[in-house]
Design a protein around this motif. Structure first.
Motif, PDB file in Angstrom:
ATOM      1  N   VAL A  87       0.849  -1.200   0.000  1.00 22.87           N
ATOM      2  CA  VAL A  87       0.000   0.000   0.000  1.00 22.87           C
ATOM      3  C   VAL A  87       0.881   1.245   0.000  1.00 22.87           C
ATOM      4  N   GLU A  88       1.890   1.262   0.860  1.00 22.29           N
ATOM      5  CA  GLU A  88       2.790   2.414   0.896  1.00 22.29           C
ATOM      6  C   GLU A  88       3.514   2.580  -0.445  1.00 22.29           C
ATOM      7  N   ARG A  89       3.930   1.483  -1.056  1.00 20.94           N
ATOM      8  CA  ARG A  89       4.614   1.558  -2.343  1.00 20.94           C
ATOM      9  C   ARG A  89       3.686   2.147  -3.414  1.00 20.94           C
ATOM     10  N   HIS A  90       2.416   1.699  -3.441  1.00 14.51           N
ATOM     11  CA  HIS A  90       1.468   2.226  -4.427  1.00 14.51           C
ATOM     12  C   HIS A  90       1.220   3.725  -4.201  1.00 14.51           C
ATOM     13  N   VAL A  91       1.076   4.131  -2.941  1.00 14.70           N
ATOM     14  CA  VAL A  91       0.872   5.553  -2.641  1.00 14.70           C
ATOM     15  C   VAL A  91       2.085   6.353  -3.096  1.00 14.70           C
ATOM     16  N   ARG A  92       3.267   5.854  -2.805  1.00 12.37           N
ATOM     17  CA  ARG A  92       4.496   6.564  -3.203  1.00 12.37           C
ATOM     18  C   ARG A  92       4.676   6.566  -4.727  1.00 12.37           C
ATOM     19  N   GLN A  93       4.211   5.512  -5.393  1.00 10.94           N
ATOM     20  CA  GLN A  93       4.250   5.513  -6.864  1.00 10.94           C
ATOM     21  C   GLN A  93       3.363   6.636  -7.394  1.00 10.94           C
ATOM     22  N   LEU A  94       2.166   6.766  -6.821  1.00 12.63           N
ATOM     23  CA  LEU A  94       1.274   7.843  -7.234  1.00 12.63           C
ATOM     24  C   LEU A  94       1.892   9.200  -6.911  1.00 12.63           C
ATOM     25  N   ASP A  95       2.496   9.329  -5.722  1.00 15.13           N
ATOM     26  CA  ASP A  95       3.198  10.565  -5.356  1.00 15.13           C
ATOM     27  C   ASP A  95       4.250  10.914  -6.408  1.00 15.13           C
ATOM     28  N   LYS A  96       5.006   9.914  -6.818  1.00 16.03           N
ATOM     29  CA  LYS A  96       6.089  10.114  -7.786  1.00 16.03           C
ATOM     30  C   LYS A  96       5.536  10.565  -9.135  1.00 16.03           C
ATOM     31  N   LEU A  97       4.440   9.958  -9.586  1.00 14.99           N
ATOM     32  CA  LEU A  97       3.820  10.358 -10.849  1.00 14.99           C
ATOM     33  C   LEU A  97       3.363  11.820 -10.795  1.00 14.99           C
ATOM     34  N   VAL A  98       2.731  12.191  -9.680  1.00 16.81           N
ATOM     35  CA  VAL A  98       2.260  13.568  -9.511  1.00 16.81           C
ATOM     36  C   VAL A  98       3.454  14.524  -9.468  1.00 16.81           C
ATOM     37  N   ASP A  99       4.510  14.123  -8.785  1.00 16.92           N
ATOM     38  CA  ASP A  99       5.724  14.932  -8.704  1.00 16.92           C
ATOM     39  C   ASP A  99       6.308  15.161 -10.103  1.00 16.92           C
ATOM     40  N   GLU A 100       6.294  14.131 -10.927  1.00 13.41           N
ATOM     41  CA  GLU A 100       6.823  14.247 -12.285  1.00 13.41           C
ATOM     42  C   GLU A 100       5.977  15.200 -13.135  1.00 13.41           C
ATOM     43  N   ILE A 101       4.660  15.191 -12.923  1.00 16.65           N
ATOM     44  CA  ILE A 101       3.800  16.160 -13.615  1.00 16.65           C
ATOM     45  C   ILE A 101       4.220  17.572 -13.198  1.00 16.65           C
ATOM     46  N   ALA A 102       4.332  17.780 -11.886  1.00  7.65           N
ATOM     47  CA  ALA A 102       4.676  19.102 -11.357  1.00  7.65           C
ATOM     48  C   ALA A 102       6.043  19.578 -11.853  1.00  7.65           C
ATOM     49  N   LYS A 103       6.937  18.645 -12.104  1.00  4.87           N
ATOM     50  CA  LYS A 103       8.275  19.006 -12.584  1.00  4.87           C
ATOM     51  C   LYS A 103       8.319  19.237 -14.089  1.00  4.87           C
ATOM     52  N   GLY A 104       7.165  19.091 -14.756  1.00  6.40           N
ATOM     53  CA  GLY A 104       7.086  19.412 -16.174  1.00  6.40           C
ATOM     54  C   GLY A 104       7.468  18.288 -17.116  1.00  6.40           C
ATOM     55  N   LYS A 105       7.582  17.083 -16.593  1.00  4.15           N
ATOM     56  CA  LYS A 105       7.939  15.947 -17.439  1.00  4.15           C
ATOM     57  C   LYS A 105       6.836  15.670 -18.468  1.00  4.15           C
ATOM     58  N   ALA A 106       7.232  15.171 -19.620  1.00  3.81           N
ATOM     59  CA  ALA A 106       6.265  14.835 -20.669  1.00  3.81           C
ATOM     60  C   ALA A 106       5.417  13.635 -20.230  1.00  3.81           C
ATOM     61  N   MET A 107       4.125  13.680 -20.562  1.00  2.00           N
ATOM     62  CA  MET A 107       3.202  12.621 -20.147  1.00  2.00           C
ATOM     63  C   MET A 107       3.642  11.249 -20.652  1.00  2.00           C
ATOM     64  N   GLU A 108       4.205  11.151 -21.860  1.00  2.00           N
ATOM     65  CA  GLU A 108       4.641   9.864 -22.387  1.00  2.00           C
ATOM     66  C   GLU A 108       5.720   9.246 -21.475  1.00  2.00           C
ATOM     67  N   LYS A 109       6.599  10.098 -20.943  1.00  2.00           N
ATOM     68  CA  LYS A 109       7.649   9.602 -20.041  1.00  2.00           C
ATOM     69  C   LYS A 109       7.067   9.231 -18.678  1.00  2.00           C
ATOM     70  N   ILE A 110       6.142  10.062 -18.209  1.00  2.85           N
ATOM     71  CA  ILE A 110       5.511   9.792 -16.912  1.00  2.85           C
ATOM     72  C   ILE A 110       4.793   8.445 -16.950  1.00  2.85           C
ATOM     73  N   LEU A 111       4.120   8.160 -18.069  1.00  2.00           N
ATOM     74  CA  LEU A 111       3.343   6.925 -18.191  1.00  2.00           C
ATOM     75  C   LEU A 111       4.199   5.733 -18.648  1.00  2.00           C
ATOM     76  N   ARG A 112       5.490   5.923 -18.635  1.00  2.00           N
ATOM     77  CA  ARG A 112       6.437   4.828 -18.938  1.00  2.00           C
ATOM     78  C   ARG A 112       6.097   4.142 -20.253  1.00  2.00           C
ATOM     79  N   SER A 113       5.772   4.968 -21.295  1.00  2.00           N
ATOM     80  CA  SER A 113       5.445   4.347 -22.577  1.00  2.00           C
ATOM     81  C   SER A 113       6.650   4.302 -23.501  1.00  2.00           C
TER      82      SER A 113
END
Length: 113
Positions: A87-113
């Protein structure tokens, strides 16, 4: 407070506020959340209107994304890939995704495509 009992509806608005301060959108937070969990946008909004905690949110997720293990790095001082509690890992994964959005990363990179 444990990650298991934290309420999604209390944390999610903070995710949205964080990305909006950086000029990104609530829809991008929806996109990474649905990508990670398999919920539809409608299901996500229903859950946000309920009293669901993170443990239930992730336990009932329709389909946790098989690429979620590609979410690596440090968030809040913890290495995401080394967190043992699921559960903590999943929450932190979501935190990391949100952090990457805030840092301006491209959505394709955020979504690991």
């Amino acid at each position: 407070m444990s990650f298991h009992t934290m309420k999604l509806a209390k944390v999610y608005p903070m995710y949205v506020a964080k990305v909006e301060r950086k000029g990104r959108s609530a829809q991008e937070v929806e996109r990474v959340t649905t990508w990670l969990t398999g919920y539809s946008v409608e299901q996500l909004h229903d859950l946000l209107d309920s009293d669901v905690d993170f443990e239930t949110f992730f336990a009932q997720a329709p389909r946790l994304n098989p690429n979620r293990d590609k979410i690596t790095g440090v968030i809040c001082g913890y290495r995401v890939e080394e967190i043992e509690d699921p559960v903590e890992r999943h929450v932190r994964q979501l935190d990391k995704l949100v952090d990457e959005i805030a840092k301006g990363k491209a959505m394709e990179k955020i979504l690991r495509s």
